[in-house]
Design a protein around this motif. Structure first.
Motif, short mmCIF file in Angstrom:
data_model
loop_
_atom_site.label_atom_id
_atom_site.label_comp_id
_atom_site.label_asym_id
_atom_site.label_seq_id
_atom_site.Cartn_x
_atom_site.Cartn_y
_atom_site.Cartn_z
N ALA A 1 6.23 20.57 -7.23
CA ALA A 1 5.66 21.66 -6.44
C ALA A 1 5.19 21.16 -5.07
O ALA A 1 5.45 21.79 -4.05
N ARG A 2 4.49 20.02 -5.07
CA ARG A 2 3.98 19.49 -3.81
C ARG A 2 5.13 19.19 -2.85
O ARG A 2 5.04 19.45 -1.65
N MET A 3 6.23 18.65 -3.37
CA MET A 3 7.37 18.35 -2.52
C MET A 3 7.95 19.64 -1.97
O MET A 3 8.30 19.72 -0.81
N ARG A 4 8.01 20.65 -2.82
CA ARG A 4 8.59 21.91 -2.40
C ARG A 4 7.75 22.53 -1.28
O ARG A 4 8.28 23.07 -0.32
N LEU A 5 6.42 22.42 -1.43
CA LEU A 5 5.53 22.95 -0.39
C LEU A 5 5.81 22.31 0.95
O LEU A 5 5.67 22.93 1.99
N LYS A 6 6.22 21.05 0.92
CA LYS A 6 6.52 20.35 2.16
C LYS A 6 7.96 20.60 2.59
O LYS A 6 8.47 19.92 3.47
N GLY A 7 8.62 21.50 1.90
CA GLY A 7 9.98 21.85 2.28
C GLY A 7 11.04 20.89 1.77
O GLY A 7 12.19 20.97 2.14
N LYS A 8 10.62 19.96 0.85
CA LYS A 8 11.62 19.03 0.31
C LYS A 8 11.93 19.39 -1.13
O LYS A 8 11.07 19.26 -2.00
N LYS A 9 13.13 19.85 -1.36
CA LYS A 9 13.50 20.26 -2.71
C LYS A 9 14.09 19.07 -3.45
O LYS A 9 15.19 18.63 -3.15
N ILE A 10 13.32 18.53 -4.39
CA ILE A 10 13.80 17.39 -5.16
C ILE A 10 13.79 17.79 -6.62
O ILE A 10 12.81 18.34 -7.11
N SER A 11 14.88 17.52 -7.30
CA SER A 11 15.01 18.00 -8.67
C SER A 11 14.08 17.27 -9.64
O SER A 11 13.67 16.13 -9.40
N ARG A 12 13.75 17.96 -10.72
CA ARG A 12 12.90 17.37 -11.75
C ARG A 12 13.49 16.06 -12.26
O ARG A 12 12.77 15.09 -12.46
N ALA A 13 14.80 16.05 -12.43
CA ALA A 13 15.44 14.84 -12.93
C ALA A 13 15.11 13.65 -12.03
O ALA A 13 14.72 12.58 -12.52
N THR A 14 15.25 13.84 -10.74
CA THR A 14 14.98 12.76 -9.79
C THR A 14 13.50 12.36 -9.81
O THR A 14 13.17 11.18 -9.75
N VAL A 15 12.64 13.37 -9.90
CA VAL A 15 11.21 13.07 -9.96
C VAL A 15 10.92 12.19 -11.16
O VAL A 15 10.26 11.14 -11.04
N TYR A 16 11.43 12.55 -12.32
CA TYR A 16 11.19 11.74 -13.51
C TYR A 16 11.77 10.35 -13.36
O TYR A 16 11.15 9.36 -13.74
N ARG A 17 12.98 10.28 -12.79
CA ARG A 17 13.60 8.97 -12.63
C ARG A 17 12.78 8.09 -11.69
O ARG A 17 12.59 6.90 -11.95
N THR A 18 12.27 8.67 -10.62
CA THR A 18 11.49 7.88 -9.66
C THR A 18 10.15 7.46 -10.25
O THR A 18 9.71 6.32 -10.07
N GLU B 1 4.64 10.88 -0.82
CA GLU B 1 3.79 11.94 -1.34
C GLU B 1 2.75 11.36 -2.31
O GLU B 1 1.56 11.63 -2.21
N ILE B 2 3.22 10.54 -3.25
CA ILE B 2 2.31 9.97 -4.25
C ILE B 2 1.25 9.10 -3.60
O ILE B 2 0.07 9.18 -3.95
N PHE B 3 1.66 8.30 -2.61
CA PHE B 3 0.71 7.37 -2.01
C PHE B 3 -0.08 7.97 -0.85
O PHE B 3 -0.77 7.26 -0.15
N SER B 4 0.04 9.29 -0.67
CA SER B 4 -0.77 9.93 0.37
C SER B 4 -2.11 10.41 -0.19
O SER B 4 -2.98 10.80 0.54
N THR B 5 -2.28 10.37 -1.51
CA THR B 5 -3.57 10.76 -2.10
C THR B 5 -3.88 9.81 -3.26
O THR B 5 -3.09 8.93 -3.57
N HIS B 6 -5.03 10.07 -3.88
CA HIS B 6 -5.39 9.26 -5.04
C HIS B 6 -5.51 10.11 -6.29
O HIS B 6 -6.03 9.68 -7.30
N ARG B 7 -5.03 11.37 -6.17
CA ARG B 7 -5.18 12.29 -7.29
C ARG B 7 -4.34 11.91 -8.51
O ARG B 7 -3.33 11.22 -8.38
N HIS B 8 -4.73 12.45 -9.65
CA HIS B 8 -3.89 12.38 -10.86
C HIS B 8 -2.93 13.56 -10.76
O HIS B 8 -3.26 14.57 -10.17
#
Lengths: 176, 176
Positions: B67-84, B52-59
């Motif tokens: 939110a973007r992950m959720r739109l794509k139907g992938k529910k990833i928790s905030r904790a995991t997002v921060y860790r990644t 997801e991150i490397f599909s665009t160049h946006r900030h």
DNA sequence: CTCTAGCTGAGATTCAGTCTCAATGACAAG
DNA sequence: CTTGTCATTGAGACTGAATCTCAGCTAGAG
């Protein structure tokens, strides 16, 4: 009574206080004018906070300030501290920066004077710097992008002289 | 099924995906190497976030990404997002800055490339800029203070070209 | 002195970011 | 393919800075 005479004469202390207050006479005028103009009141708390902030040149955060006030026997709530800092920030007497931390750092500003920061990632020391040539180049960059700048902040992270030397020495001692 | 074919052929979409993925091939290698080296696992969630991150160049900020992950139907928790994001930051693939706001902003970084930011205080647009002469002067300032810099950040606030013009026009219309 | 609009403090609230822990899953070895 | 181990995940609790709320207080104009 805490803060009672100890070593220095009452006269010496009085002189020190006078000279400190004199230093901030212009700022005090700006602040009261600002309050009057916005139909705000010059309260005991605002005056006390102003005096504390303008008695030194240190950088501080909101809780530092609460603590310093408490040490002087003045209990002022965090809400009021934040509200007052906001006012001082609005009228340009204090600066507010985020040095990539959770919290804001505040600092007394002198009129028309601007500076940026180097932050030691080892000991936390904050060193101020100004370079008019950098500011000029900055203006050029803005012109190039047709950007109308109103403010900027520029931070450099790394090791201060002391910590740099210490790190180099440590590296030399453990060459493996 | 959300995201079903609509207008573009499956082949066209496949090509778009391939070219986007190809773009980030080097970065992907860096990331997996980094994980392997730290004995960390290449999980479904990490891969999805990377893509997801490397599909665009946006900030973006952390919640944008959730939110973007959720739109794509992938529910990833905030904790995991921060860790990644922390991992990607550690291995230098994404940058993390505080633009004097509450939250961090993240951005995809290209190897060895550095840039700073102009932020429009009216519309929030973020413009990137680089000026090697500024960087040189910065080095000079550091040498002068015997400061060993490891990183820096430089932000300019103001009005972008569009908002600047609009503001000027508004001012002209209400001359009183 | 009176009156009122603005101010204060205690504590509730928000918000980004981090932490916890039980259940899950990656992946190396067999 | 199966198993075992240990990193990983998600839900939600937690933290810490900053902001908000509101009842009681007070500056300062008249």
């Amino acid at each position: 009574m805490p803060g009672a005479p100890r070593g220095r004469s009452a006269l010496t202390r009085a002189c020190a206080i006078v000279s400190r207050v004199k230093e901030a006479v212009e700022e005090r005028r700006i602040f009261t004018e600002f309050l009057k103009q916005k139909k705000l009141k010059t309260t005991r708390e605002r005056t006390a906070l102003f005096d504390e902030i303008f008695s030194t040149h240190r950088h501080f955060d909101a809780d530092d300030l609460v603590a310093r006030m408490r040490l002087k026997g003045k209990k002022i709530s965090r809400a009021t501290v934040y509200r007052t800092l906001e006012l001082l920030y609005e009228c340009g007497l204090v600066g507010r920066v985020r040095l990539n931390e959770e919290k804001y750092r505040y600092e007394r500003l002198r009129k028309g004077e601007h500076h940026d920061h180097m932050i030691c990632t080892s000991c936390g020391r904050v060193i101020e710097f100004v370079d008019p040539r950098i500011e000029q180049l900055q203006d050029a960059v803005c012109r190039h992008h047709k950007f109308t700048a109103t403010s900027h902040s520029h931070q450099i992270w790394g090791l201060c002289a002391t910590c740099g030397v210490r790190a180099a020495r440590a590296a030399a001692e453990v060459p493996a």
